[in-house]
Design a protein around this motif. Structure first.
Motif, mmCIF file in Angstrom:
data_model
loop_
_atom_site.group_PDB
_atom_site.id
_atom_site.type_symbol
_atom_site.label_atom_id
_atom_site.label_comp_id
_atom_site.label_asym_id
_atom_site.label_seq_id
_atom_site.Cartn_x
_atom_site.Cartn_y
_atom_site.Cartn_z
ATOM 1 N N ASP A 15 -34.702 -31.526 -3.729
ATOM 2 C CA ASP A 15 -36.104 -31.884 -3.968
ATOM 3 C C ASP A 15 -36.699 -32.610 -2.761
ATOM 4 O OD1 ASP A 15 -35.890 -32.629 -7.555
ATOM 5 O OD2 ASP A 15 -35.999 -30.742 -6.445
ATOM 6 N N SER A 16 -37.982 -32.895 -2.884
ATOM 7 C CA SER A 16 -38.710 -33.601 -1.827
ATOM 8 C C SER A 16 -39.375 -34.855 -2.376
ATOM 9 C CB SER A 16 -39.788 -32.695 -1.217
ATOM 10 O OG SER A 16 -39.226 -31.548 -0.615
ATOM 11 N N LEU A 17 -39.562 -35.806 -1.490
ATOM 12 C CA LEU A 17 -40.327 -37.016 -1.786
ATOM 13 C C LEU A 17 -41.117 -37.384 -0.545
ATOM 14 C CD1 LEU A 17 -37.864 -39.486 -3.606
ATOM 15 C CD2 LEU A 17 -39.950 -38.489 -4.570
ATOM 16 N N ARG A 18 -42.241 -38.032 -0.743
ATOM 17 C CA ARG A 18 -42.979 -38.590 0.388
ATOM 18 C C ARG A 18 -43.161 -40.085 0.163
ATOM 19 N NH1 ARG A 18 -48.959 -37.622 3.054
ATOM 20 N NH2 ARG A 18 -49.670 -38.759 1.231
ATOM 21 N N LEU A 19 -42.623 -40.842 1.078
ATOM 22 C CA LEU A 19 -42.799 -42.280 1.051
ATOM 23 C C LEU A 19 -44.039 -42.656 1.860
ATOM 24 C CD1 LEU A 19 -39.137 -43.508 1.659
ATOM 25 C CD2 LEU A 19 -40.248 -42.865 -0.486
ATOM 26 N N SER A 20 -44.721 -43.670 1.393
ATOM 27 C CA SER A 20 -45.882 -44.200 2.099
ATOM 28 C C SER A 20 -45.694 -45.695 2.299
ATOM 29 C CB SER A 20 -47.173 -43.968 1.301
ATOM 30 O OG SER A 20 -47.408 -42.605 1.085
ATOM 31 N N CYS A 21 -46.261 -46.188 3.356
ATOM 32 C CA CYS A 21 -46.204 -47.627 3.618
ATOM 33 C C CYS A 21 -47.554 -48.049 4.184
ATOM 34 C CB CYS A 21 -45.088 -47.961 4.594
ATOM 35 S SG CYS A 21 -44.994 -49.717 5.037
ATOM 36 N N ALA A 22 -48.278 -48.820 3.408
ATOM 37 C CA ALA A 22 -49.576 -49.321 3.831
ATOM 38 C C ALA A 22 -49.413 -50.717 4.420
ATOM 39 C CB ALA A 22 -50.526 -49.363 2.644
ATOM 40 N N SER A 24 -51.101 -54.230 6.178
ATOM 41 C CA SER A 24 -52.276 -55.077 6.385
ATOM 42 C C SER A 24 -52.141 -55.756 7.748
ATOM 43 C CB SER A 24 -52.386 -56.119 5.280
ATOM 44 O OG SER A 24 -51.259 -56.980 5.308
ATOM 45 N N ILE A 25 -52.202 -54.951 8.792
ATOM 46 C CA ILE A 25 -52.094 -55.444 10.174
ATOM 47 C C ILE A 25 -53.396 -55.124 10.873
ATOM 48 C CG2 ILE A 25 -50.847 -55.309 12.346
ATOM 49 C CD1 ILE A 25 -48.418 -54.329 10.809
ATOM 50 N N ARG A 26 -54.029 -56.123 11.445
ATOM 51 C CA ARG A 26 -55.326 -55.905 12.083
ATOM 52 C C ARG A 26 -55.225 -54.906 13.235
ATOM 53 N NH1 ARG A 26 -58.451 -61.100 14.145
ATOM 54 N NH2 ARG A 26 -58.171 -61.582 11.940
ATOM 55 N N THR A 27 -54.159 -55.037 14.025
ATOM 56 C CA THR A 27 -53.990 -54.143 15.170
ATOM 57 C C THR A 27 -52.884 -53.142 14.887
ATOM 58 O OG1 THR A 27 -52.508 -55.777 16.157
ATOM 59 C CG2 THR A 27 -54.837 -55.823 16.832
ATOM 60 N N PHE A 28 -53.002 -52.451 13.787
ATOM 61 C CA PHE A 28 -51.971 -51.517 13.327
ATOM 62 C C PHE A 28 -51.599 -50.517 14.402
ATOM 63 C CE2 PHE A 28 -49.588 -49.317 10.151
ATOM 64 C CZ PHE A 28 -49.751 -47.961 10.390
ATOM 65 N N SER A 29 -52.570 -50.038 15.144
ATOM 66 C CA SER A 29 -52.323 -48.998 16.144
ATOM 67 C C SER A 29 -51.497 -49.497 17.314
ATOM 68 C CB SER A 29 -53.644 -48.422 16.647
ATOM 69 O OG SER A 29 -54.427 -49.442 17.238
ATOM 70 N N SER A 51 -43.830 -44.038 17.468
ATOM 71 C CA SER A 51 -44.474 -44.926 18.431
ATOM 72 C C SER A 51 -45.879 -45.319 17.968
ATOM 73 C CB SER A 51 -44.542 -44.255 19.800
ATOM 74 O OG SER A 51 -45.332 -43.069 19.716
ATOM 75 N N TRP A 52 -46.461 -46.260 18.699
ATOM 76 C CA TRP A 52 -47.760 -46.797 18.312
ATOM 77 C C TRP A 52 -48.831 -45.728 18.209
ATOM 78 C CZ3 TRP A 52 -51.871 -46.362 21.731
ATOM 79 C CH2 TRP A 52 -51.532 -45.953 23.032
ATOM 80 N N ASN A 53 -48.746 -44.710 19.065
ATOM 81 C CA ASN A 53 -49.778 -43.665 19.060
ATOM 82 C C ASN A 53 -49.298 -42.373 18.413
ATOM 83 O OD1 ASN A 53 -47.984 -42.809 20.967
ATOM 84 N ND2 ASN A 53 -49.484 -42.546 22.609
ATOM 85 N N ASP A 72 -51.050 -42.587 10.070
ATOM 86 C CA ASP A 72 -52.503 -42.434 10.069
ATOM 87 C C ASP A 72 -53.078 -43.804 10.414
ATOM 88 O OD1 ASP A 72 -55.208 -42.195 9.538
ATOM 89 O OD2 ASP A 72 -54.916 -40.925 7.785
ATOM 90 N N ASN A 73 -53.436 -43.982 11.659
ATOM 91 C CA ASN A 73 -53.914 -45.294 12.102
ATOM 92 C C ASN A 73 -55.244 -45.680 11.462
ATOM 93 O OD1 ASN A 73 -51.639 -45.671 13.635
ATOM 94 N ND2 ASN A 73 -52.629 -45.225 15.599
ATOM 95 N N ALA A 74 -56.009 -44.697 11.037
ATOM 96 C CA ALA A 74 -57.275 -44.994 10.369
ATOM 97 C C ALA A 74 -57.044 -45.594 8.980
ATOM 98 C CB ALA A 74 -58.118 -43.737 10.256
#
Length: 124
Positions: A15-22, A24-29, A51-53, A72-74
């Motif tokens: 099977d498949s799973l997609r993990l997400s991690c949100a 709260s970093i101002r300069t996330f990028s 990497s950062w980009n 997704d830096n946005a």
């Protein structure tokens, strides 16, 4: 700074799973991001880094061709798409961040911020 991981669960082999991690970093990028995992009585190991980009990625050999890390830096979010899951992928998965870290040198000791883990269990 907070990192909130989600998306874990109990699945069957293949099977498949997609993990997400949100984050709260101002300069996330400006941050390199990694997904680590820790099985019972084992060390916390790097699974994938980006990497950062987003231009550079790293994968541990055991997940190459099956897992894909993206960001997704946005949305201040990093993802781990996990396909063809195996029982040996069972672990608690953590996301982590380190500012300007070279993804090729990423390891647990280099990370600045950690999220609370999400359990992934793969049954055979």
């Amino acid at each position: 700074v907070q990192l909130q991981a989600s998306g874990g669960g109990l699945v069957q082999a293949g099977d498949s799973l997609r993990l997400s991690c949100a984050a709260s970093i101002r300069t996330f990028s400006a941050y390199a991001l990694g997904w680590f995992r820790q099985a019972p009585e084992k060390e916390r190991d790097l699974v994938a880094g980006i990497s950062w980009n987003g231009a550079s990625t790293y994968y541990v050999d055991s997940v190459k061709g099956r897992f894909t890390i993206s960001r997704d830096n946005a949305k201040n979010t990093v993802y781990l798409q996990m396909n063809s899951l195996k029982p040996e992928d069972t672990a608690v998965y953590y996301c982590a961040a380190a500012e300007w870290l070279d993804v090729t040198t990423m390891n647990a000791h280099e990370m600045e911020f950690w999220g609370i883990g999400t359990q992934v269990t793969v049954s055979s």
